[in-house]
Design a protein around this motif. Structure first.
Motif, PDB file in Angstrom:
ATOM      1  N   LEU A 160       0.853  -1.197   0.000  1.00 41.00           N
ATOM      2  CA  LEU A 160       0.000   0.000   0.000  1.00 41.00           C
ATOM      3  C   LEU A 160       0.881   1.236   0.000  1.00 41.00           C
ATOM      4  O   LEU A 160       1.864   1.311   0.751  1.00 41.00           O
ATOM      5  CB  LEU A 160      -0.879   0.054   1.250  1.00 41.00           C
ATOM      6  CG  LEU A 160      -1.887  -1.078   1.414  1.00 41.00           C
ATOM      7  CD1 LEU A 160      -1.369  -2.090   2.410  1.00 41.00           C
ATOM      8  CD2 LEU A 160      -3.236  -0.524   1.860  1.00 41.00           C
ATOM      9  N   LEU A 199      -1.651  -1.401  -4.045  1.00 38.54           N
ATOM     10  CA  LEU A 199      -2.790  -0.516  -3.821  1.00 38.54           C
ATOM     11  C   LEU A 199      -2.285   0.926  -3.761  1.00 38.54           C
ATOM     12  O   LEU A 199      -1.558   1.289  -2.824  1.00 38.54           O
ATOM     13  CB  LEU A 199      -3.493  -0.882  -2.504  1.00 38.54           C
ATOM     14  CG  LEU A 199      -3.885  -2.358  -2.340  1.00 38.54           C
ATOM     15  CD1 LEU A 199      -4.553  -2.583  -0.972  1.00 38.54           C
ATOM     16  CD2 LEU A 199      -4.819  -2.807  -3.451  1.00 38.54           C
ATOM     17  N   ALA A 233     -12.973  -5.681  -0.316  1.00 36.27           N
ATOM     18  CA  ALA A 233     -13.147  -4.222  -0.288  1.00 36.27           C
ATOM     19  C   ALA A 233     -14.604  -3.865  -0.528  1.00 36.27           C
ATOM     20  O   ALA A 233     -15.167  -2.991   0.137  1.00 36.27           O
ATOM     21  CB  ALA A 233     -12.242  -3.569  -1.331  1.00 36.27           C
ATOM     22  N   ILE A 257      -3.061   4.316  -2.825  1.00 30.69           N
ATOM     23  CA  ILE A 257      -4.080   4.963  -1.979  1.00 30.69           C
ATOM     24  C   ILE A 257      -3.891   6.481  -1.896  1.00 30.69           C
ATOM     25  O   ILE A 257      -4.413   7.118  -0.976  1.00 30.69           O
ATOM     26  CB  ILE A 257      -4.105   4.347  -0.553  1.00 30.69           C
ATOM     27  CG1 ILE A 257      -2.745   4.509   0.156  1.00 30.69           C
ATOM     28  CG2 ILE A 257      -4.505   2.887  -0.589  1.00 30.69           C
ATOM     29  CD1 ILE A 257      -2.785   4.129   1.650  1.00 30.69           C
ATOM     30  N   THR A 288      -9.434   3.353  -4.595  1.00 27.73           N
ATOM     31  CA  THR A 288      -8.007   3.038  -4.621  1.00 27.73           C
ATOM     32  C   THR A 288      -7.693   2.331  -5.932  1.00 27.73           C
ATOM     33  O   THR A 288      -8.495   1.526  -6.401  1.00 27.73           O
ATOM     34  CB  THR A 288      -7.682   2.128  -3.420  1.00 27.73           C
ATOM     35  OG1 THR A 288      -7.693   2.912  -2.231  1.00 27.73           O
ATOM     36  CG2 THR A 288      -6.327   1.440  -3.571  1.00 27.73           C
ATOM     37  N   GLY A 309      -8.818   0.824   3.914  1.00 25.19           N
ATOM     38  CA  GLY A 309      -8.067  -0.400   3.676  1.00 25.19           C
ATOM     39  C   GLY A 309      -7.940  -1.313   4.882  1.00 25.19           C
ATOM     40  O   GLY A 309      -7.751  -2.517   4.718  1.00 25.19           O
TER      41      GLY A 309
END
Ligand code: BES
Ligand code: MN
Ligand code: ZN
Length: 489
Positions: A362, A452, A395, A454, A378, A475
């Protein structure tokens, strides 16, 4: 640091309603409620409540929305909050209803009449998430939130269902606190200390210092931090809740405690937002906290690269060539594309040391992902459809926006360098994708991996359903669910 509100679960006590001094929330659908709590309140207010529930205003509410009856005659309460919630509400509606209560929750406290609602625990969870407030740097008018009592028909069952959710809320709050914290407070040192403190809840925490990172050959990561007074660190957090000897799943986070851009310095306007550039590391920390608090039956390792990207006399220059731990050399065209340099070494280290069954990184990696997806989703990049789909499903179930982005050789080709194995930027076009391609060069092809981005979702520009403006904690819920569904069933 704010902790989730403690919520007392009790059997419905009708006699407490008349003397409640805080707020009273009543959850019901359109059509007059018949619950004992409602009937008592209606009698005390001489029918004001049934008029409110029968009103056009109430009938126009969507599930999870609320309206206030302020200072109702016949009660001592500040307000009765009428929250519309159908009997068969789904998870999102129940959390939203709780959030409506949490948003209005004040110093006088709240009494929630959930009575026989099947989703009382989800209501409590939404309430706790939305009542979050980052006020540790305010002096003077700091308001201490009052107690919350949730009255339910079956309080023991609700308390039992709410216990693992409290662990998730605490993880989300840990992430939000880290992301909201300014960079003069949350230095690499302070960040590492907060992670080390999680040994108390059963995590194994190790801090690798610059000396260790030099021995490991992490010069891509070290180059980013070399212009800062805050030493670079990698922190490894292990949770051993699964079978002994089973390889772990790995979570990896970008922890740039402040991103000035380095010598490729960013414009002044908005630079203060870059206190959130450790958001990926913040989510990893929050998930590890949740796993430990709820004693997850899984082996998970969290690794974060903590650095500060500053421009001083020793700072990395555009054009410098650095060698990664993997051995590949990188021409640093833009010192502001630093997150991928940090992650390259941490991803490689994670695979070499832990041989993980899969990994998810992330990072608040690119402005380009905000151009592509805004703040609603995301960006998800992956080399493995199965892991990617499992993450997207988790998610979705948690209501955390996530959207898969494409990858491919044509994007990877943009990273070709004249003098080194690759450049750290692939141009403006498709910038979030070329960043993901850069990371993929440090992922072994046989390791299932998701990245990911973000950058758009870590920070809320305005109040949202489950969080006030500021750090979202995006997340934590999805990753906790993924681990639960994948390893604990
Ligand atoms: N931390 C930023 C990305 C970012 C931007 C996060 C806005 C949150 C909000 C990252 O380190 C960065 O500066 N990326 C550059 C990359 C570019 C130089 C190739 C960007 O996106 O502009
Ligand atoms: Mn940057
Ligand atoms: Zn950055």
């Amino acid at each position: 640091m704010p902790k989730p509100l403690p919520i007392q679960f009790q059997a419905t006590n009708l006699d407490a309603l008349a003397s409640e001094k805080g707020r009273i929330a009543v959850l019901a659908d359109v059509g007059l409620p018949t619950s004992p709590g409602f009937r008592r309140l209606d009698r005390l207010t001489k029918g004001a409540l049934s008029r409110a529930f029968g009103s056009e205003a109430f009938s126009k509410l969507k599930p999870g929305e609320a309206l206030d009856l302020a200072f109702p005659p016949g009660l001592e309460a500040e307000a009765v909050q009428l929250v519309r919630l159908p009997k068969k509400a789904d998870l999102a509606e129940a959390r939203k209803a709780g959030a409506a209560i949490g948003r209005a929750h004040g110093t006088a406290g709240s009494l929630v009449l959930a009575e026989a609602h099947a989703r009382a625990a989800d209501i409590a969870f939404g309430l706790a998430l939305r009542a979050y407030d980052f006020d540790s740097h305010k002096t003077g008018d700091r308001k201490v939130p009052g107690p919350v009592t949730l009255m339910a028909a079956n309080p023991e069952a609700v308390a039992k269902a709410a216990a693992p959710m409290a662990a998730v809320a605490e993880g989300v709050f840990f992430t939000r606190d880290l992301v909201n914290e300014p960079a003069n407070v949350l230095t690499t040192h302070d960040f590492a200390a907060r992670l080390a403190a999680m040994q108390e809840i059963g995590l194994d925490v190790e801090i690798l210092e610059e000396e260790d990172l030099t021995k490991l050959g992490m010069f891509a990561l070290l180059g980013v931090g070399q212009g800062s007074e805050s030493p670079s660190k990698v922190v490894v957090m292990q949770w051993h809740g699964g079978k002994k000897g089973d390889a772990p799943f790995a979570l990896i986070g970008k922890g740039v405690v402040f991103d000035t851009g380095g010598i490729s310095i960013k414009p002044a306007a908005g630079m203060e937002e870059m206190t959130m550039d450790m958001g990926g590391a913040g989510v990893v920390a929050g998930v590890m906290r949740t796993l430990a608090l709820r004693k997850a039956k899984a082996n998970v390792v969290g690794l974060v690269g903590l650095v500060e990207n500053m421009p001083d006399g020793r700072a990395q220059r555009p054009g410098d060539v650095v060698k990664s731990m993997k051995g590949d050399t990188i021409e640093v065209i833009n010192t502001d594309a630093e997150g991928r340099l940090v992650l390259a070494d941490v991803l490689w280290y994670a695979q070499e040391r832990f041989k993980p069954t899969g990994m998810i990184d992330l990072a608040t990696l690119t402005g380009a992902i905000i151009i592509a997806l805004g703040h609603e989703n995301t960006g998800v990049f992956s080399n493995n459809d199965e892991l990617c789909n499992a993450f997207l499903a988790a998610a979705k179930a948690e209501g955390e926006g996530a959207w898969r982005m494409p990858m491919g050789d044509a994007y990877d080709a943009k990273l070709k360098s004249r003098i080194a194995d690759m450049m750290n930027v692939g141009g403006r076009d498709g910038g979030a994708i070329t960043a993901a391609q850069f990371l993929q060069r440090f992922v072994k092809p046989e390791v299932p991996w998701c990245h990911l981005d973000i950058a758009g979702t870590a920070l809320l520009k305005s109040d949202a359903t489950l969080a006030p403006k500021g750090a979202s904690g995006w997340g934590v819920m999805a990753l906790d669910r993924l681990i639960r569904d994948r390893f604990e069933k």
